[in-house]
Design a protein around this motif. Structure first.
Motif, PDB file in Angstrom:
ATOM      1  N   PRO A   1      -4.756 -55.882  -6.812  1.00  9.49           N
ATOM      2  CA  PRO A   1      -4.081 -55.560  -8.073  1.00  9.49           C
ATOM      3  C   PRO A   1      -4.368 -56.601  -9.158  1.00  9.49           C
ATOM      4  CG  PRO A   1      -2.533 -55.582  -6.226  1.00  9.49           C
ATOM      5  CD  PRO A   1      -3.823 -56.146  -5.733  1.00  9.49           C
ATOM      6  N   ARG A   2      -4.284 -56.160 -10.391  1.00 12.24           N
ATOM      7  CA  ARG A   2      -4.438 -57.070 -11.537  1.00 12.24           C
ATOM      8  C   ARG A   2      -3.045 -57.427 -12.051  1.00 12.24           C
ATOM      9  NH1 ARG A   2      -9.312 -54.795 -15.272  1.00 12.24           N
ATOM     10  NH2 ARG A   2      -9.103 -56.867 -16.147  1.00 12.24           N
ATOM     11  N   ARG A   3      -2.873 -58.692 -12.382  1.00 14.26           N
ATOM     12  CA  ARG A   3      -1.615 -59.127 -12.994  1.00 14.26           C
ATOM     13  C   ARG A   3      -1.602 -58.693 -14.451  1.00 14.26           C
ATOM     14  NH1 ARG A   3      -2.986 -64.500 -11.422  1.00 14.26           N
ATOM     15  NH2 ARG A   3      -2.711 -64.615  -9.203  1.00 14.26           N
TER      16      ARG A   3
ATOM     17  N   VAL B   1      -6.321 -52.506 -11.320  1.00 11.97           N
ATOM     18  CA  VAL B   1      -6.769 -52.856  -9.969  1.00 11.97           C
ATOM     19  C   VAL B   1      -8.272 -53.144  -9.921  1.00 11.97           C
ATOM     20  CG1 VAL B   1      -7.265 -50.510  -9.161  1.00 11.97           C
ATOM     21  CG2 VAL B   1      -6.438 -52.199  -7.541  1.00 11.97           C
ATOM     22  N   TYR B   2      -8.657 -54.041  -9.005  1.00  9.77           N
ATOM     23  CA  TYR B   2     -10.067 -54.269  -8.669  1.00  9.77           C
ATOM     24  C   TYR B   2     -10.311 -53.613  -7.322  1.00  9.77           C
ATOM     25  CZ  TYR B   2     -10.069 -57.863 -12.286  1.00  9.77           C
ATOM     26  OH  TYR B   2      -9.968 -58.522 -13.482  1.00  9.77           O
ATOM     27  N   ARG B   3     -11.467 -52.970  -7.169  1.00 12.28           N
ATOM     28  CA  ARG B   3     -11.817 -52.318  -5.904  1.00 12.28           C
ATOM     29  C   ARG B   3     -13.163 -52.848  -5.426  1.00 12.28           C
ATOM     30  NH1 ARG B   3      -9.689 -48.207  -8.870  1.00 12.28           N
ATOM     31  NH2 ARG B   3      -7.813 -47.270  -8.045  1.00 12.28           N
ATOM     32  N   ILE B   4     -13.228 -53.168  -4.140  1.00 10.12           N
ATOM     33  CA  ILE B   4     -14.466 -53.627  -3.517  1.00 10.12           C
ATOM     34  C   ILE B   4     -14.673 -52.797  -2.254  1.00 10.12           C
ATOM     35  CG2 ILE B   4     -15.669 -55.563  -2.430  1.00 10.12           C
ATOM     36  CD1 ILE B   4     -13.845 -57.423  -4.110  1.00 10.12           C
ATOM     37  N   SER B   5     -15.866 -52.267  -2.081  1.00 13.05           N
ATOM     38  CA  SER B   5     -16.227 -51.536  -0.867  1.00 13.05           C
ATOM     39  C   SER B   5     -17.372 -52.275  -0.195  1.00 13.05           C
ATOM     40  CB  SER B   5     -16.671 -50.112  -1.189  1.00 13.05           C
ATOM     41  OG  SER B   5     -15.606 -49.394  -1.773  1.00 13.05           O
ATOM     42  N   VAL B   6     -17.248 -52.481   1.114  1.00 24.31           N
ATOM     43  CA  VAL B   6     -18.273 -53.183   1.877  1.00 24.31           C
ATOM     44  C   VAL B   6     -18.692 -52.288   3.039  1.00 24.31           C
ATOM     45  CG1 VAL B   6     -18.841 -55.289   3.139  1.00 24.31           C
ATOM     46  CG2 VAL B   6     -17.154 -55.377   1.301  1.00 24.31           C
ATOM     47  N   GLU B   7     -19.989 -52.030   3.150  1.00 29.41           N
ATOM     48  CA  GLU B   7     -20.505 -51.181   4.224  1.00 29.41           C
ATOM     49  C   GLU B   7     -20.633 -51.997   5.502  1.00 29.41           C
ATOM     50  OE1 GLU B   7     -24.101 -49.192   3.058  1.00 29.41           O
ATOM     51  OE2 GLU B   7     -23.237 -48.573   1.146  1.00 29.41           O
TER      52      GLU B   7
ATOM     53  N   SER C   1     -10.409 -63.249   3.906  1.00 31.55           N
ATOM     54  CA  SER C   1      -9.655 -64.436   3.496  1.00 31.55           C
ATOM     55  C   SER C   1      -9.835 -64.676   2.006  1.00 31.55           C
ATOM     56  CB  SER C   1     -10.121 -65.661   4.286  1.00 31.55           C
ATOM     57  OG  SER C   1     -11.482 -65.919   4.040  1.00 31.55           O
ATOM     58  N   ALA C   2      -8.881 -65.438   1.447  1.00 32.47           N
ATOM     59  CA  ALA C   2      -8.929 -65.769   0.022  1.00 32.47           C
ATOM     60  C   ALA C   2      -8.592 -67.241  -0.150  1.00 32.47           C
ATOM     61  CB  ALA C   2      -7.940 -64.915  -0.753  1.00 32.47           C
ATOM     62  N   GLU C   3      -9.412 -67.916  -0.946  1.00 37.94           N
ATOM     63  CA  GLU C   3      -9.176 -69.329  -1.224  1.00 37.94           C
ATOM     64  C   GLU C   3      -9.806 -69.688  -2.557  1.00 37.94           C
ATOM     65  OE1 GLU C   3     -10.066 -73.691   0.761  1.00 37.94           O
ATOM     66  OE2 GLU C   3     -10.346 -71.898   1.970  1.00 37.94           O
ATOM     67  N   ASN C   4      -9.013 -70.319  -3.427  1.00 39.68           N
ATOM     68  CA  ASN C   4      -9.494 -70.775  -4.734  1.00 39.68           C
ATOM     69  C   ASN C   4     -10.185 -69.674  -5.531  1.00 39.68           C
ATOM     70  OD1 ASN C   4      -8.559 -73.400  -4.195  1.00 39.68           O
ATOM     71  ND2 ASN C   4     -10.463 -73.911  -3.154  1.00 39.68           N
TER      72      ASN C   4
ATOM     73  N   PRO D   1     -11.639 -62.540 -10.726  1.00 40.33           N
ATOM     74  CA  PRO D   1     -11.205 -62.981 -12.054  1.00 40.33           C
ATOM     75  C   PRO D   1      -9.801 -63.598 -11.989  1.00 40.33           C
ATOM     76  CG  PRO D   1     -12.031 -60.733 -12.108  1.00 40.33           C
ATOM     77  CD  PRO D   1     -11.908 -61.112 -10.672  1.00 40.33           C
ATOM     78  N   GLU D   2      -9.429 -64.326 -13.018  1.00 44.74           N
ATOM     79  CA  GLU D   2      -8.141 -65.027 -13.043  1.00 44.74           C
ATOM     80  C   GLU D   2      -6.940 -64.089 -12.959  1.00 44.74           C
ATOM     81  OE1 GLU D   2      -7.605 -67.971 -16.068  1.00 44.74           O
ATOM     82  OE2 GLU D   2      -9.628 -68.767 -15.763  1.00 44.74           O
ATOM     83  N   ASP D   3      -7.079 -62.849 -13.439  1.00 45.06           N
ATOM     84  CA  ASP D   3      -5.930 -61.939 -13.405  1.00 45.06           C
ATOM     85  C   ASP D   3      -5.789 -61.179 -12.082  1.00 45.06           C
ATOM     86  OD1 ASP D   3      -8.100 -60.232 -13.742  1.00 45.06           O
ATOM     87  OD2 ASP D   3      -7.056 -58.927 -15.169  1.00 45.06           O
ATOM     88  N   ALA D   4      -6.627 -61.493 -11.097  1.00 47.65           N
ATOM     89  CA  ALA D   4      -6.526 -60.840  -9.789  1.00 47.65           C
ATOM     90  C   ALA D   4      -5.347 -61.420  -9.012  1.00 47.65           C
ATOM     91  CB  ALA D   4      -7.815 -61.035  -9.002  1.00 47.65           C
ATOM     92  N   ASP D   5      -4.489 -60.545  -8.496  1.00 50.72           N
ATOM     93  CA  ASP D   5      -3.333 -60.965  -7.709  1.00 50.72           C
ATOM     94  C   ASP D   5      -3.732 -60.920  -6.232  1.00 50.72           C
ATOM     95  OD1 ASP D   5      -0.884 -61.579  -6.676  1.00 50.72           O
ATOM     96  OD2 ASP D   5       0.191 -59.910  -7.619  1.00 50.72           O
ATOM     97  N   ILE D   6      -4.437 -61.942  -5.795  1.00 46.50           N
ATOM     98  CA  ILE D   6      -5.001 -61.973  -4.441  1.00 46.50           C
ATOM     99  C   ILE D   6      -3.918 -61.891  -3.375  1.00 46.50           C
ATOM    100  CG2 ILE D   6      -6.343 -63.373  -2.813  1.00 46.50           C
ATOM    101  CD1 ILE D   6      -8.084 -64.237  -5.120  1.00 46.50           C
ATOM    102  N   GLU D   7      -2.722 -62.380  -3.681  1.00 43.79           N
ATOM    103  CA  GLU D   7      -1.604 -62.335  -2.710  1.00 43.79           C
ATOM    104  C   GLU D   7      -1.252 -60.893  -2.339  1.00 43.79           C
ATOM    105  OE1 GLU D   7      -0.195 -65.090  -1.350  1.00 43.79           O
ATOM    106  OE2 GLU D   7      -1.666 -66.273  -2.470  1.00 43.79           O
ATOM    107  N   GLN D   8      -1.526 -59.937  -3.198  1.00 38.94           N
ATOM    108  CA  GLN D   8      -1.174 -58.534  -2.963  1.00 38.94           C
ATOM    109  C   GLN D   8      -2.367 -57.689  -2.498  1.00 38.94           C
ATOM    110  OE1 GLN D   8       2.065 -57.639  -3.141  1.00 38.94           O
ATOM    111  NE2 GLN D   8       2.433 -59.798  -3.631  1.00 38.94           N
ATOM    112  N   THR D   9      -3.429 -58.335  -2.038  1.00 40.56           N
ATOM    113  CA  THR D   9      -4.641 -57.636  -1.613  1.00 40.56           C
ATOM    114  C   THR D   9      -4.365 -56.747  -0.399  1.00 40.56           C
ATOM    115  OG1 THR D   9      -6.034 -59.416  -2.440  1.00 40.56           O
ATOM    116  CG2 THR D   9      -7.016 -57.958  -0.790  1.00 40.56           C
TER     117      THR D   9
END
Length: 138
Positions: free
Chosen positions: A121-123, A41-47, A59-62, A99-107
């Motif tokens: 999640p990572r594929r 998994v990738y984790r991002i925290s934004v304050e 949102s996610a695009e490209n 990164p390419e292995d990020a499964d953005i659809e499952q964010t």
């Protein structure tokens, strides 16, 4: 010559409020964040203190994950003979190249105590299908 030294020492003091204002503007328009990853998994925290979940767009695009929205905060206090009012408004936007292995659809994203937590999640790595190549005599 003494006058020039005095005026030179005056200049930094004139710019000081502007440099602090720039830092404050940066924090309003590009909120602080941190990112980490593990094997799956990738984790991002934004304050985003003072920002409502309803005012956040994710949102996610490209391969680009973007957090944007608007901060609208008002504080008003009155007691006895004094009155205090403060307002902070501003749009913000922060983007992350995934990164390419990020499964953005499952964010997934969750907001708690002014911090937006995003989990991507990572594929599983694609299996490489090897091919045997014949070596021919020239």
């Amino acid at each position: 010559m003494v006058e020039s030294n005095q005026s030179a020492s005056l200049w930094p003091h004139l710019y000081e409020p502007f440099s602090r204002m720039g830092t404050k503007l940066k924090s309003l328009f590009a909120p602080a964040s941190d990112a980490s990853s593990s094997d799956n998994v990738y984790r991002i925290s934004v304050e985003l203190p003072g920002v409502s979940e309803d005012d956040i767009e994710l949102s996610a695009e490209n391969g680009l994950l973007t957090v944007s929205g608007e901060k609208m905060e008002e504080t008003e206090e009155q007691e006895g003979t004094w009155y205090f009012s403060e307002r902070q408004y501003g749009a913000f936007r922060r983007s992350f190249r995934m990164p390419e292995d990020a499964d953005i659809e499952q964010t997934e994203a969750h907001m708690k105590d002014g911090v937006l937590s995003i989990t991507v999640p990572r594929r599983a790595p694609a299996e490489s299908r090897g091919k045997k190549i014949a070596v021919k005599k020239a």
